[in-house]
Design an enzyme around this catalytic site. Structure first.
Site, PDB file in Angstrom:
ATOM      1  CG  ASP A   1      -8.601 -10.711  -0.190  1.00  0.00           C
ATOM      2  OD1 ASP A   1      -8.308 -10.651  -1.394  1.00  0.00           O
ATOM      3  OD2 ASP A   1      -7.834 -10.298   0.702  1.00  0.00           O
TER       4      ASP A   1
ATOM      5  CG  HIS B   1     -10.415  -4.637  -6.649  1.00  0.00           C
ATOM      6  ND1 HIS B   1      -9.423  -3.714  -6.891  1.00  0.00           N
ATOM      7  CD2 HIS B   1     -10.515  -4.713  -5.296  1.00  0.00           C
ATOM      8  CE1 HIS B   1      -8.944  -3.254  -5.746  1.00  0.00           C
ATOM      9  NE2 HIS B   1      -9.594  -3.851  -4.762  1.00  0.00           N
TER      10      HIS B   1
ATOM     11  CB  SER C   1     -21.564  -8.460   2.356  1.00  0.00           C
ATOM     12  OG  SER C   1     -22.847  -8.794   1.880  1.00  0.00           O
TER      13      SER C   1
END
Length: 263
Positions: A86, A142, A227
């Protein structure tokens, strides 16, 4: 004057030892009490978390939370690359003769981004995304495509902030900060997933066990506080979605673009 002051302050607080102190607090049981306040400040939906907030043992444990099943569906269309996180897109575009141009006013070379790896030549005219994770975002990373993990590299470095201020005012933070690079080989090329550490990030961790050939959307790693992920596609292997631009928001599992099939 104030800009110079904040730059100096950031330099001081970007030392790894100081960042570890704040990271240690975030992993302490005492920090657990801050979870509801933290979620309120950053607009995090507690109901999306895999567990009730009071079952997390620390603020960091909550920060690296998994989400309830089904909240991030993985697009399984053939021959695509999906977002590994995201994030807000803070940079994207073609790589030109080994240069990533104008990320918040600064240029980067693929060589320095990849720590002068021999693999850098494969990305000389590829495509890149800079994906910034704010404290509000889900912080597990992911895999963007199904493929084999062919190499991993940890590059020690600074922990400068990678937000708007850090990217504009500090010197090339994406290639100076600590990085964890995962190279993946898929059936039509290679992808580099560059995980960039930031201020107050005590570490970047791979999931365990880490499969040798993860499927698209499988867990790869996670940040302990916010980050950036820099995603690099090999030359002549990728075409981006035309509706994406700098400033667009993406969710993990959504299409970033399309793999160019080998003839």
């Amino acid at each position: 004057m104030m800009k110079s002051f904040f730059r100096l302050l950031t330099e001081l607080y970007s030392r790894k030892a100081i960042s570890r102190v704040t990271g240690a607090f975030a992993q302490s049981k005492v920090s657990r009490k801050l979870i509801p306040r933290f979620a309120d400040i950053y607009g995090i939906r507690l109901e999306d978390a895999e567990k009730p907030w009071n079952e997390y043992v620390s603020l960091n444990d909550f920060f690296t939370r998994r989400l309830k099943n089904g909240l991030r569906p993985i697009d399984m269309s053939p021959h695509i690359v999906v977002s590994p996180v995201d994030a807000a897109i803070t940079g994207m575009g073609p790589i030109s003769e080994g240069l990533i141009l104008n990320v918040k006013g600064q240029d980067y070379t693929i060589d320095e981004m990849l720590n002068f790896s021999p693999r850098a030549v494969s990305y000389k005219n590829g495509f890149y995304y800079v994906l910034y994770l704010s404290p509000t975002d889900y912080h597990r990373i992911h895999t963007p495509i199904e493929g084999d993990i062919i190499e991993k590299e940890h590059i020690p470095g600074k922990v400068y902030p990678v937000n708007e201020f850090g990217l504009r005012q500090m010197r090339r933070v994406l290639s100076r900060n600590e990085r964890l690079i995962t190279y993946m080989q898929h059936e039509d090329g290679e992808i580099a997933v560059v995980k960039v550490g930031a201020m107050n990030v005590s570490s970047i961790q791979y999931v365990s066990p880490l499969p040798q050939r993860p499927g698209r959307g499988d867990e790869l790693a996670y940040f302990q506080f916010g980050s950036t992920v820099v995603l690099l596609m090999e030359t002549d292997t990728f075409e981006s979605r035309t509706d994406l631009q700098v400033g667009s928001k993406v969710k993990m599992g959504q299409i970033l673009g399309f793999v160019k099939r080998k003839s």
